[in-house]
Design a protein around this motif. Structure first.
Motif, PDB file in Angstrom:
ATOM      1  N   LEU A 151       0.825  -1.213   0.000  1.00 32.18           N
ATOM      2  CA  LEU A 151       0.000   0.000   0.000  1.00 32.18           C
ATOM      3  C   LEU A 151       0.856   1.259   0.000  1.00 32.18           C
ATOM      4  N   SER A 152       1.898   1.276   0.817  1.00 34.15           N
ATOM      5  CA  SER A 152       2.771   2.447   0.882  1.00 34.15           C
ATOM      6  C   SER A 152       3.511   2.669  -0.429  1.00 34.15           C
ATOM      7  N   THR A 153       3.893   1.594  -1.095  1.00 35.96           N
ATOM      8  CA  THR A 153       4.585   1.714  -2.381  1.00 35.96           C
ATOM      9  C   THR A 153       3.659   2.277  -3.451  1.00 35.96           C
ATOM     10  N   ILE A 154       2.437   1.787  -3.504  1.00 34.64           N
ATOM     11  CA  ILE A 154       1.466   2.304  -4.476  1.00 34.64           C
ATOM     12  C   ILE A 154       1.212   3.783  -4.212  1.00 34.64           C
ATOM     13  N   PHE A 155       1.003   4.144  -2.958  1.00 38.01           N
ATOM     14  CA  PHE A 155       0.759   5.536  -2.573  1.00 38.01           C
ATOM     15  C   PHE A 155       1.967   6.409  -2.926  1.00 38.01           C
ATOM     16  N   ASN A 156       3.165   5.902  -2.676  1.00 38.92           N
ATOM     17  CA  ASN A 156       4.398   6.617  -2.981  1.00 38.92           C
ATOM     18  C   ASN A 156       4.496   6.923  -4.474  1.00 38.92           C
ATOM     19  N   HIS A 157       4.223   5.938  -5.299  1.00 37.61           N
ATOM     20  CA  HIS A 157       4.281   6.144  -6.756  1.00 37.61           C
ATOM     21  C   HIS A 157       3.234   7.151  -7.212  1.00 37.61           C
ATOM     22  N   TRP A 158       2.046   7.091  -6.609  1.00 42.50           N
ATOM     23  CA  TRP A 158       0.984   8.012  -6.992  1.00 42.50           C
ATOM     24  C   TRP A 158       1.348   9.447  -6.613  1.00 42.50           C
TER      25      TRP A 158
END
Length: 170
Positions: A151-158
């Protein structure tokens, strides 16, 4: 070799070294996400986050815009002097692009004193996933470290993408 075979037979067993590595990665992501979120949103709303009574509950809604992309709705709940909840999603009310519903909503908890932001939910908004109170059932589940990292990785990329295409608070 025995430990390797044990972890292969039971994938739920994770060595202490793996847990330490995953924890470091998760900590790094929560710190980076705070920096990106601060740059994108909090720096532009600095006066909104210094209310007369800092510990008092309040809710503020913002809109991130880009002339050629759908706007992003951001809602921040001031829970206390140091803790906030926030959600971010593509704004379904604007007629920009082909967005006619909220595909996903990032729900986060912001720790202002620790300078961390934790993503605790990436939900698909639908009535079947909510309780009578309106709280997503997935909020009641505890996430494992691997889920938190995803979740943190997806949020980071966004967040990085929103910054790179020059989204601004309006």
């Amino acid at each position: 070799m025995k430990d390797y075979l044990k972890s292969e037979q039971n994938p739920r067993l994770i060595s202490n070294q793996d847990i330490a590595t995953l924890s470091k990665l998760n900590n790094h992501l929560t710190e980076q996400n705070f920096i990106l979120f601060k740059k994108l949103i909090l720096d532009s709303t600095v006066y909104d986050y210094q209310p007369l009574d800092e510990g008092k509950y309040s809710v503020s809604t913002y809109r991130l815009t880009n002339s050629s992309m759908p706007s992003i709705e951001v809602c921040i709940e001031n829970l206390s002097k140091y803790t906030k909840h926030a959600y971010m999603c593509i704004d379904p009310l604007r007629k920009t692009g082909n967005v006619h519903f909220r595909p996903y909503t990032f729900r986060t908890k912001i720790y202002m004193d620790a300078k961390l932001i934790e993503v605790y939910d990436l939900s698909e908004e639908s009535a079947s996933k909510k309780l009578e109170s309106g709280i997503s059932k997935s909020l009641l589940k505890r996430s494992g470290i691997k889920q938190k990292i995803i979740l943190s990785t997806i949020f980071n990329h966004w967040l990085k993408e929103l910054i790179s295409v020059n989204y601004q608070l309006s």
